[in-house]
Design an enzyme around this catalytic site. Structure first.
Site, PDB file in Angstrom:
ATOM      1  N   ARG A 106       0.829  -1.206   0.000  1.00  0.00           N
ATOM      2  CA  ARG A 106       0.000   0.000   0.000  1.00  0.00           C
ATOM      3  C   ARG A 106       0.863   1.256   0.000  1.00  0.00           C
ATOM      4  NH1 ARG A 106      -5.021  -2.217   2.452  1.00  0.00           N
ATOM      5  NH2 ARG A 106      -6.606  -0.602   2.591  1.00  0.00           N
ATOM      6  N   ARG A 185     -18.144  -3.186   8.966  1.00  0.00           N
ATOM      7  CA  ARG A 185     -16.813  -2.899   9.506  1.00  0.00           C
ATOM      8  C   ARG A 185     -16.792  -1.540  10.191  1.00  0.00           C
ATOM      9  NH1 ARG A 185     -12.485  -4.190   4.907  1.00  0.00           N
ATOM     10  NH2 ARG A 185     -11.677  -2.264   5.780  1.00  0.00           N
ATOM     11  N   ARG A 196      -9.941   7.147   4.469  1.00  0.00           N
ATOM     12  CA  ARG A 196      -9.273   6.014   3.804  1.00  0.00           C
ATOM     13  C   ARG A 196      -9.062   6.310   2.323  1.00  0.00           C
ATOM     14  NH1 ARG A 196     -13.343   1.646   4.984  1.00  0.00           N
ATOM     15  NH2 ARG A 196     -11.998   0.242   3.812  1.00  0.00           N
TER      16      ARG A 196
HETATM   17  P1  AMP Z   1      -8.561  -3.112   4.179  1.00  0.00           P
HETATM   18  O1  AMP Z   1      -9.332  -4.217   4.809  1.00  0.00           O
HETATM   19  O2  AMP Z   1      -7.610  -3.593   3.127  1.00  0.00           O
HETATM   20  O3  AMP Z   1      -9.439  -1.988   3.681  1.00  0.00           O
HETATM   21  O4  AMP Z   1      -7.639  -2.474   5.336  1.00  0.00           O
HETATM   22  C1  AMP Z   1      -8.215  -1.907   6.491  1.00  0.00           C
HETATM   23  C2  AMP Z   1      -7.184  -1.064   7.204  1.00  0.00           C
HETATM   24  O5  AMP Z   1      -6.087  -1.883   7.622  1.00  0.00           O
HETATM   25  C3  AMP Z   1      -6.559   0.036   6.368  1.00  0.00           C
HETATM   26  O6  AMP Z   1      -7.362   1.215   6.333  1.00  0.00           O
HETATM   27  C4  AMP Z   1      -5.237   0.259   7.109  1.00  0.00           C
HETATM   28  O7  AMP Z   1      -5.438   0.996   8.305  1.00  0.00           O
HETATM   29  C5  AMP Z   1      -4.860  -1.165   7.515  1.00  0.00           C
HETATM   30  N1  AMP Z   1      -4.035  -1.817   6.464  1.00  0.00           N
HETATM   31  C6  AMP Z   1      -4.388  -2.854   5.662  1.00  0.00           C
HETATM   32  N2  AMP Z   1      -3.395  -3.173   4.821  1.00  0.00           N
HETATM   33  C7  AMP Z   1      -2.380  -2.323   5.090  1.00  0.00           C
HETATM   34  C8  AMP Z   1      -1.088  -2.133   4.532  1.00  0.00           C
HETATM   35  N3  AMP Z   1      -0.628  -2.896   3.513  1.00  0.00           N
HETATM   36  N4  AMP Z   1      -0.314  -1.152   5.064  1.00  0.00           N
HETATM   37  C9  AMP Z   1      -0.742  -0.381   6.071  1.00  0.00           C
HETATM   38  N5  AMP Z   1      -1.962  -0.486   6.636  1.00  0.00           N
HETATM   39  C10 AMP Z   1      -2.786  -1.451   6.146  1.00  0.00           C
END
Ligand code: AMP
Length: 243
Positions: A106, A185, A196
């Site tokens: 990311r 969520r 986000r």
């Molecule tokens: P997601 O389920 O992929 O939308 O991720 C939810 C949250 O987890 C994100 O908004 C970040 O706070 C954290 N997160 C997930 N993947 C990463 C990553 N590769 N690097 C940093 N934070 C992450």
């Protein structure tokens, strides 16, 4: 065609190496939905860093404690914590034939770490030493992302993702597959969603040129029919791996 039908209608290439596959795109672009289908089709695991972090939070681990507040603000967990978590997951046996990274990398730092990690471990090299990385970016317009994220409901048991506006379950609030009560969520609240999406623009979007420069990037229009997106994603992976 239903998800299950798509997965079953194509021959699984269970013996061959696939990927690694990286799914890029803003929150709500459909990475999770497509990752489940790709995983079923090619028999390689979906590694969602968001799911791994949420699992750490629910188990109350040290990593979970460090990540929780950051995630609730819609910001990114520090690179070194996430990279360590991914490195540990990649040592598991189910990753030997390939894997799907959903939500990782990311940041450019994470992408550089991944390149180095795969090189050091000689993972998934072609005979000429090049790597079989397939990077798919799903593009979806901003207002549609907002609608998808505010309507998103997830099954805590099987991970299936629904949308109350566009893909509702047959029974209100109940998973079609296993009958679990669907959850929203914590970071799918509108103020956090906006944070986000901003984080994505500033920190993750630079990865598009990072992978485009390395001729790895495949753009797919993530709006509209989910099954059409799946067919294009399967093709991108098959082309990238000469399956
Ligand atoms: P997601 O389920 O992929 O939308 O991720 C939810 C949250 O987890 C994100 O908004 C970040 O706070 C954290 N997160 C997930 N993947 C990463 C990553 N590769 N690097 C940093 N934070 C992450």
């Amino acid at each position: 065609m239903e998800t299950e039908a798509i997965a079953a209608s194509t021959v699984q290439k269970a013996a061959s190496v696939v990927g690694p596959v990286i799914l890029l795109g803003p929150p709500g672009a459909g990475k999770g939905t497509q990752a489940i289908r790709i995983s079923q089709r090619f028999g390689i695991p979906q590694i969602s860093t968001g799911d791994l972090l949420r699992d750490n939070i629910s188990r109350g681990t040290e990593l979970g404690k460090q990540a929780q507040e950051i995630m609730e603000r819609g910001e990114l967990v520090p690179d070194e914590l996430v990279c360590r978590m991914v490195a540990s997951r990649l040592t598991q046996a189910d990753c030997a034939r390939g894997f799907i990274l959903d939500g990782f990398p990311r940041t450019v730092k994470q992408a550089e770490w991944l390149d180095k990690h795969l090189a050091e471990n000689h993972c998934f090299e072609n005979e000429d030493g090049s790597r079989r990385l397939v990077v798919i970016r799903f593009t979806v317009e901003y207002n549609q992302l907002l609608q998808r994220l505010t309507g998103r409901r997830t099954c805590p048991t099987c991970g299936r993702i629904y949308n109350i506006h566009t893909q509702p379950p047959r029974l209100d609030g109940i998973c079609d597959i296993d009958g679990s009560v669907l959850v929203t969520r914590k970071d799918d609240r509108e103020d956090v969603i906006i944070a986000r999406l901003k984080t994505y623009e500033s920190q993750t979007l630079p990865l598009v040129s990072y992978y485009a420069q390395r001729n790895r990037l495949k753009d797919i229009d993530g709006a509209g029919d989910v099954d059409r997106v799946t067919v294009e994603a399967f093709k991108a992976i098959e082309d990238g791996n000469s399956l």
